[in-house]
Design a protein around this motif. Structure first.
Motif, PDB file in Angstrom:
ATOM      1  N   SER A   1      56.870  39.454   8.103  1.00  0.00           N
ATOM      2  CA  SER A   1      58.723  40.777   7.946  1.00  0.00           C
ATOM      3  C   SER A   1      60.157  39.871   8.694  1.00  0.00           C
ATOM      4  O   SER A   1      61.177  40.296   8.365  1.00  0.00           O
ATOM      5  CB  SER A   1      57.878  41.621   9.743  1.00  0.00           C
ATOM      6  OG  SER A   1      58.564  40.848  10.397  1.00  0.00           O
ATOM      7  N   PHE A   2      60.084  38.172   9.091  1.00  0.00           N
ATOM      8  CA  PHE A   2      61.442  37.636   9.463  1.00  0.00           C
ATOM      9  C   PHE A   2      61.222  36.604   7.838  1.00  0.00           C
ATOM     10  O   PHE A   2      61.829  35.738   8.554  1.00  0.00           O
ATOM     11  CB  PHE A   2      61.363  37.197  10.291  1.00  0.00           C
ATOM     12  CG  PHE A   2      61.679  37.645  12.122  1.00  0.00           C
ATOM     13  CD1 PHE A   2      62.802  38.720  11.833  1.00  0.00           C
ATOM     14  CD2 PHE A   2      60.793  38.529  12.467  1.00  0.00           C
ATOM     15  CE1 PHE A   2      63.036  39.151  13.082  1.00  0.00           C
ATOM     16  CE2 PHE A   2      60.551  38.923  13.116  1.00  0.00           C
ATOM     17  CZ  PHE A   2      61.739  39.395  13.816  1.00  0.00           C
TER      18      PHE A   2
ATOM     19  N   LYS B   1      59.106  40.719  18.624  1.00  0.00           N
ATOM     20  CA  LYS B   1      60.514  41.105  17.407  1.00  0.00           C
ATOM     21  C   LYS B   1      61.523  40.702  17.645  1.00  0.00           C
ATOM     22  O   LYS B   1      62.279  40.031  16.955  1.00  0.00           O
ATOM     23  CB  LYS B   1      60.206  42.360  16.759  1.00  0.00           C
ATOM     24  CG  LYS B   1      61.789  43.057  15.881  1.00  0.00           C
ATOM     25  CD  LYS B   1      61.118  43.874  15.567  1.00  0.00           C
ATOM     26  CE  LYS B   1      61.584  44.681  14.046  1.00  0.00           C
ATOM     27  NZ  LYS B   1      61.543  45.826  13.568  1.00  0.00           N
ATOM     28  N   LYS B   2      61.804  41.313  19.690  1.00  0.00           N
ATOM     29  CA  LYS B   2      62.910  40.604  19.690  1.00  0.00           C
ATOM     30  C   LYS B   2      63.083  39.242  20.119  1.00  0.00           C
ATOM     31  O   LYS B   2      64.635  39.186  19.950  1.00  0.00           O
ATOM     32  CB  LYS B   2      63.093  40.924  21.767  1.00  0.00           C
ATOM     33  CG  LYS B   2      63.432  43.165  21.379  1.00  0.00           C
ATOM     34  CD  LYS B   2      64.081  43.928  22.538  1.00  0.00           C
ATOM     35  CE  LYS B   2      64.973  42.895  22.893  1.00  0.00           C
ATOM     36  NZ  LYS B   2      65.941  44.581  23.135  1.00  0.00           N
TER      37      LYS B   2
ATOM     38  N   ARG C   1      60.300  29.130   6.444  1.00  0.00           N
ATOM     39  CA  ARG C   1      61.417  30.392   6.036  1.00  0.00           C
ATOM     40  C   ARG C   1      62.139  29.004   5.378  1.00  0.00           C
ATOM     41  O   ARG C   1      63.145  28.447   6.645  1.00  0.00           O
ATOM     42  CB  ARG C   1      61.596  30.917   6.771  1.00  0.00           C
ATOM     43  CG  ARG C   1      62.768  32.099   7.233  1.00  0.00           C
ATOM     44  CD  ARG C   1      63.051  32.527   8.422  1.00  0.00           C
ATOM     45  NE  ARG C   1      64.131  34.216   8.551  1.00  0.00           N
ATOM     46  CZ  ARG C   1      65.524  33.196   8.377  1.00  0.00           C
ATOM     47  NH1 ARG C   1      65.943  31.950   8.621  1.00  0.00           N
ATOM     48  NH2 ARG C   1      66.391  34.118   8.598  1.00  0.00           N
ATOM     49  N   ILE C   2      62.744  29.685   4.387  1.00  0.00           N
ATOM     50  CA  ILE C   2      64.068  29.018   4.177  1.00  0.00           C
ATOM     51  C   ILE C   2      65.244  30.123   4.178  1.00  0.00           C
ATOM     52  O   ILE C   2      65.134  31.230   3.800  1.00  0.00           O
ATOM     53  CB  ILE C   2      63.695  28.355   2.239  1.00  0.00           C
ATOM     54  CG1 ILE C   2      62.359  27.540   2.489  1.00  0.00           C
ATOM     55  CG2 ILE C   2      64.844  27.630   2.219  1.00  0.00           C
ATOM     56  CD1 ILE C   2      62.818  26.256   3.232  1.00  0.00           C
ATOM     57  N   LYS C   3      66.385  29.548   4.765  1.00  0.00           N
ATOM     58  CA  LYS C   3      67.293  30.217   5.040  1.00  0.00           C
ATOM     59  C   LYS C   3      68.497  30.099   3.564  1.00  0.00           C
ATOM     60  O   LYS C   3      68.751  29.013   2.963  1.00  0.00           O
ATOM     61  CB  LYS C   3      67.819  29.616   6.622  1.00  0.00           C
ATOM     62  CG  LYS C   3      69.523  30.507   6.209  1.00  0.00           C
ATOM     63  CD  LYS C   3      70.872  30.584   7.527  1.00  0.00           C
ATOM     64  CE  LYS C   3      71.539  31.232   6.915  1.00  0.00           C
ATOM     65  NZ  LYS C   3      72.971  30.457   8.069  1.00  0.00           N
ATOM     66  N   ASN C   4      67.931  31.426   2.676  1.00  0.00           N
ATOM     67  CA  ASN C   4      69.313  31.480   1.621  1.00  0.00           C
ATOM     68  C   ASN C   4      70.458  30.492   2.320  1.00  0.00           C
ATOM     69  O   ASN C   4      70.687  31.217   3.048  1.00  0.00           O
ATOM     70  CB  ASN C   4      68.662  32.516   1.260  1.00  0.00           C
ATOM     71  CG  ASN C   4      67.304  33.218   0.522  1.00  0.00           C
ATOM     72  OD1 ASN C   4      67.065  31.761   0.457  1.00  0.00           O
ATOM     73  ND2 ASN C   4      67.173  33.941   0.269  1.00  0.00           N
TER      74      ASN C   4
ATOM     75  N   ALA D   1      50.585  38.481  14.502  1.00  0.00           N
ATOM     76  CA  ALA D   1      51.577  37.674  14.702  1.00  0.00           C
ATOM     77  C   ALA D   1      51.736  37.372  12.940  1.00  0.00           C
ATOM     78  O   ALA D   1      53.116  37.490  12.786  1.00  0.00           O
ATOM     79  CB  ALA D   1      50.800  36.179  15.029  1.00  0.00           C
ATOM     80  N   LEU D   2      50.922  37.515  12.191  1.00  0.00           N
ATOM     81  CA  LEU D   2      50.788  37.125  10.791  1.00  0.00           C
ATOM     82  C   LEU D   2      51.889  38.033  10.370  1.00  0.00           C
ATOM     83  O   LEU D   2      52.992  37.781   9.245  1.00  0.00           O
ATOM     84  CB  LEU D   2      49.871  37.156   9.626  1.00  0.00           C
ATOM     85  CG  LEU D   2      49.525  36.054   9.986  1.00  0.00           C
ATOM     86  CD1 LEU D   2      47.409  35.756   8.923  1.00  0.00           C
ATOM     87  CD2 LEU D   2      49.678  34.661   8.878  1.00  0.00           C
ATOM     88  N   SER D   3      51.978  39.604  10.395  1.00  0.00           N
ATOM     89  CA  SER D   3      52.944  40.443   9.800  1.00  0.00           C
ATOM     90  C   SER D   3      54.329  40.406  10.369  1.00  0.00           C
ATOM     91  O   SER D   3      55.186  40.286   9.907  1.00  0.00           O
ATOM     92  CB  SER D   3      52.491  42.008  10.947  1.00  0.00           C
ATOM     93  OG  SER D   3      53.023  42.446  10.054  1.00  0.00           O
TER      94      SER D   3
END
Length: 176
Positions: free
Chosen positions: A146-147, A110-111, A173-176, A140-142
């Motif tokens: 979470s990100f 997470k860090k 992951r697409i940044k809004n 890892a999927l979790s």
């Protein structure tokens, strides 16, 4: 900060990689409990890690998670973000991460992810991040979900692991 068994706290430092980290990174890459999920093999040599670090270019951003144990520095994780060199893909980056088997599930990933997400979103202004993960790697999927990462597809027979062909999810992951 990280809490060990017994309640003792330990400082975790996330910092940019340096050539002196090659031995610690090599130890992670060949470690049981890590190697299986990062495409490492038991015969990898330290020179591979040294060459990798030496050849990082301006589009590669690599960090290590480090603790001091018995008055010595110990690498317990790494994360890399590679920004595409193609001008039409310059808004995309791919992530690779690994965490020492004894420190998995303790917030190290997470860090590391937080560090790279901050770099991506606030300094590099990347729009898309992507990564691959074995379909059975629930921890890892979790973390990735979470990100804000989502499963976009499955690569069938993507890699060999323990004598079998294994599937891998492609996540984005697409940044809004």
């Amino acid at each position: 900060m990280y809490k060990e068994l017994g309640g003792k706290t330990m400082d975790i430092k996330i910092r940019p990689i340096k050539i002196e980290d090659a031995e610690g990174i090599n130890a992670l890459r060949i470690m049981d409990g890590v190697r299986e999920n990062i495409l490492g093999i038991t015969s990898e040599r330290i020179d591979r890690s040294k060459n990798f670090i030496s050849n990082l270019n301006n589009n590669a951003h690599m960090y290590v998670a480090e603790i001091i144990e018995n008055e010595e520095s110990k690498i317990i994780g790494t994360i890399g973000l590679h920004v595409s060199e193609n001008p039409r893909l310059r808004h995309c980056g791919s992530i690779g991460i690994m965490v020492h088997k004894d420190y998995q599930g303790k917030g190290i990933g997470k860090k590391l992810m937080s560090t790279v997400i901050d770099l991506s979103d606030n300094w590099l202004m990347l729009k898309r991040l992507e990564l691959g993960v074995f379909t059975d790697n629930k921890r890892a999927l979790s973390l990735y979900k979470s990100f804000g990462f989502e499963i976009e597809g499955t690569r069938k027979c993507a890699a060999i692991r323990n004598g079998k062909y294994e599937d891998e999810y492609i996540m984005g992951r697409i940044k809004n």
